[in-house]
Design a protein around this motif. Sequence first.
Motif, PDB file in Angstrom:
ATOM      1  N   LEU A 126      12.570  -8.062  89.480  1.00  0.00           N
ATOM      2  CA  LEU A 126      13.227  -8.607  90.656  1.00  0.00           C
ATOM      3  C   LEU A 126      12.356  -9.697  91.275  1.00  0.00           C
ATOM      4  O   LEU A 126      11.181  -9.460  91.561  1.00  0.00           O
ATOM      5  CB  LEU A 126      13.473  -7.506  91.695  1.00  0.00           C
ATOM      6  CG  LEU A 126      14.410  -6.370  91.289  1.00  0.00           C
ATOM      7  CD1 LEU A 126      14.542  -5.383  92.444  1.00  0.00           C
ATOM      8  CD2 LEU A 126      15.772  -6.887  90.875  1.00  0.00           C
ATOM      9  N   ASP A 127      12.933 -10.878  91.478  1.00  0.00           N
ATOM     10  CA  ASP A 127      12.187 -11.905  92.192  1.00  0.00           C
ATOM     11  C   ASP A 127      12.364 -11.684  93.698  1.00  0.00           C
ATOM     12  O   ASP A 127      13.052 -10.757  94.131  1.00  0.00           O
ATOM     13  CB  ASP A 127      12.621 -13.311  91.772  1.00  0.00           C
ATOM     14  CG  ASP A 127      14.094 -13.609  92.065  1.00  0.00           C
ATOM     15  OD1 ASP A 127      14.665 -12.999  92.982  1.00  0.00           O
ATOM     16  OD2 ASP A 127      14.672 -14.473  91.371  1.00  0.00           O
ATOM     17  N   MET A 158      16.503  -0.325  92.401  1.00  0.00           N
ATOM     18  CA  MET A 158      15.211  -0.219  93.074  1.00  0.00           C
ATOM     19  C   MET A 158      14.104   0.259  92.144  1.00  0.00           C
ATOM     20  O   MET A 158      12.927   0.011  92.389  1.00  0.00           O
ATOM     21  CB  MET A 158      15.322   0.718  94.283  1.00  0.00           C
ATOM     22  CG  MET A 158      16.049   0.106  95.470  1.00  0.00           C
ATOM     23  SD  MET A 158      16.145   1.261  96.852  1.00  0.00           S
ATOM     24  CE  MET A 158      14.387   1.481  97.210  1.00  0.00           C
ATOM     25  N   ALA A 159      14.492   0.927  91.059  1.00  0.00           N
ATOM     26  CA  ALA A 159      13.494   1.373  90.085  1.00  0.00           C
ATOM     27  C   ALA A 159      12.786   0.195  89.428  1.00  0.00           C
ATOM     28  O   ALA A 159      11.724   0.356  88.820  1.00  0.00           O
ATOM     29  CB  ALA A 159      14.159   2.246  89.015  1.00  0.00           C
ATOM     30  N   LEU A 160      13.354  -1.014  89.557  1.00  0.00           N
ATOM     31  CA  LEU A 160      12.746  -2.206  88.963  1.00  0.00           C
ATOM     32  C   LEU A 160      11.587  -2.736  89.798  1.00  0.00           C
ATOM     33  O   LEU A 160      10.901  -3.664  89.392  1.00  0.00           O
ATOM     34  CB  LEU A 160      13.801  -3.307  88.802  1.00  0.00           C
ATOM     35  CG  LEU A 160      15.014  -2.941  87.933  1.00  0.00           C
ATOM     36  CD1 LEU A 160      15.991  -4.097  87.902  1.00  0.00           C
ATOM     37  CD2 LEU A 160      14.578  -2.561  86.524  1.00  0.00           C
ATOM     38  N   LEU A 167       8.017   5.039  82.877  1.00  0.00           N
ATOM     39  CA  LEU A 167       7.676   5.008  81.454  1.00  0.00           C
ATOM     40  C   LEU A 167       7.914   3.615  80.887  1.00  0.00           C
ATOM     41  O   LEU A 167       7.226   3.182  79.963  1.00  0.00           O
ATOM     42  CB  LEU A 167       8.518   6.037  80.689  1.00  0.00           C
ATOM     43  CG  LEU A 167       8.278   7.505  81.061  1.00  0.00           C
ATOM     44  CD1 LEU A 167       9.233   8.406  80.294  1.00  0.00           C
ATOM     45  CD2 LEU A 167       6.832   7.910  80.772  1.00  0.00           C
ATOM     46  N   TYR A 168       8.900   2.944  81.434  1.00  0.00           N
ATOM     47  CA  TYR A 168       9.154   1.544  81.102  1.00  0.00           C
ATOM     48  C   TYR A 168       9.094   0.755  82.394  1.00  0.00           C
ATOM     49  O   TYR A 168       9.807   1.051  83.349  1.00  0.00           O
ATOM     50  CB  TYR A 168      10.524   1.376  80.436  1.00  0.00           C
ATOM     51  CG  TYR A 168      10.660   2.121  79.141  1.00  0.00           C
ATOM     52  CD1 TYR A 168       9.951   1.733  78.014  1.00  0.00           C
ATOM     53  CD2 TYR A 168      11.508   3.225  79.036  1.00  0.00           C
ATOM     54  CE1 TYR A 168      10.067   2.427  76.818  1.00  0.00           C
ATOM     55  CE2 TYR A 168      11.630   3.919  77.846  1.00  0.00           C
ATOM     56  CZ  TYR A 168      10.909   3.518  76.744  1.00  0.00           C
ATOM     57  OH  TYR A 168      11.025   4.208  75.562  1.00  0.00           O
ATOM     58  N   ARG A 169       8.239  -0.264  82.419  1.00  0.00           N
ATOM     59  CA  ARG A 169       8.019  -1.045  83.632  1.00  0.00           C
ATOM     60  C   ARG A 169       8.687  -2.415  83.498  1.00  0.00           C
ATOM     61  O   ARG A 169       8.994  -2.845  82.376  1.00  0.00           O
ATOM     62  CB  ARG A 169       6.514  -1.241  83.869  1.00  0.00           C
ATOM     63  CG  ARG A 169       5.700   0.045  83.855  1.00  0.00           C
ATOM     64  CD  ARG A 169       6.069   0.952  84.994  1.00  0.00           C
ATOM     65  NE  ARG A 169       5.704   0.378  86.297  1.00  0.00           N
ATOM     66  CZ  ARG A 169       6.028   0.928  87.447  1.00  0.00           C
ATOM     67  NH1 ARG A 169       6.748   2.020  87.486  1.00  0.00           N
ATOM     68  NH2 ARG A 169       5.636   0.367  88.582  1.00  0.00           N
TER      69      ARG A 169
END
Length: 218
Positions: free
Chosen positions: A71-72, A154-156, A23-25
């Motif tokens: 995340l880079d 990891m959701a990022l 829902l939020y990216r």
Amino acid sequence: MGNVSKQPADVYEMIVRAIDAGLYRPGDRLVESELAERFGVSRTPVREALQRLETQSLLERDGRSLIVATLDHDQMAELYVVRRELEGLAARLAARHATIEEVAVLREMVAADNRLIEDPVALSRANRRFHKQIHLASHNRYLVQQLDLVYRTMALMASTSLAAEGRGRVAQEEHEGIVAAIATRDEEAAEKAVRAHISDAFMTRLRRDADAREQQGG
């Protein structure tokens, strides 16, 4: 009135689930007032939850705004290193401590998840559930806590490696091997299987990212 009494921890979990559900990216701005309205709470617990998320690097500053962190390459690589080590330990401990019932549930999950191979989004959710079950089967609460934080980070990631062509089927075969090692109490094999599984997932993600960069450049 009852909703307004939600504690910051409750709001924190709701925001984490919203990020995890997409829902939020990464890059999306989180506005205190909008979140309070969405979740039916006052702004105070939202503010405290956002501060906690920023402390955990799940959110980052963009001027005066808070946005979902991105995340880079280096951060992703560091995350996979930690994940591989911790999940390897969890599998080793699961082979030592898992009950007969826990092993049976893992087998049931693999069988059920085989029907989701053509649906990467559903398979990704099932994959998290499967790995969480191994974490719990380690019977080490501190390890489970650390792995929970890893999975929240990891959701990022913008996409799942399970969306890559053929990865879902291979991942399921790897899951079967992991469960077989846990079931036979082979600690070394269980750890080795999980570490290889995580490495394969990382390589798949690296290839997808490389392909995406090439497409953007061309």
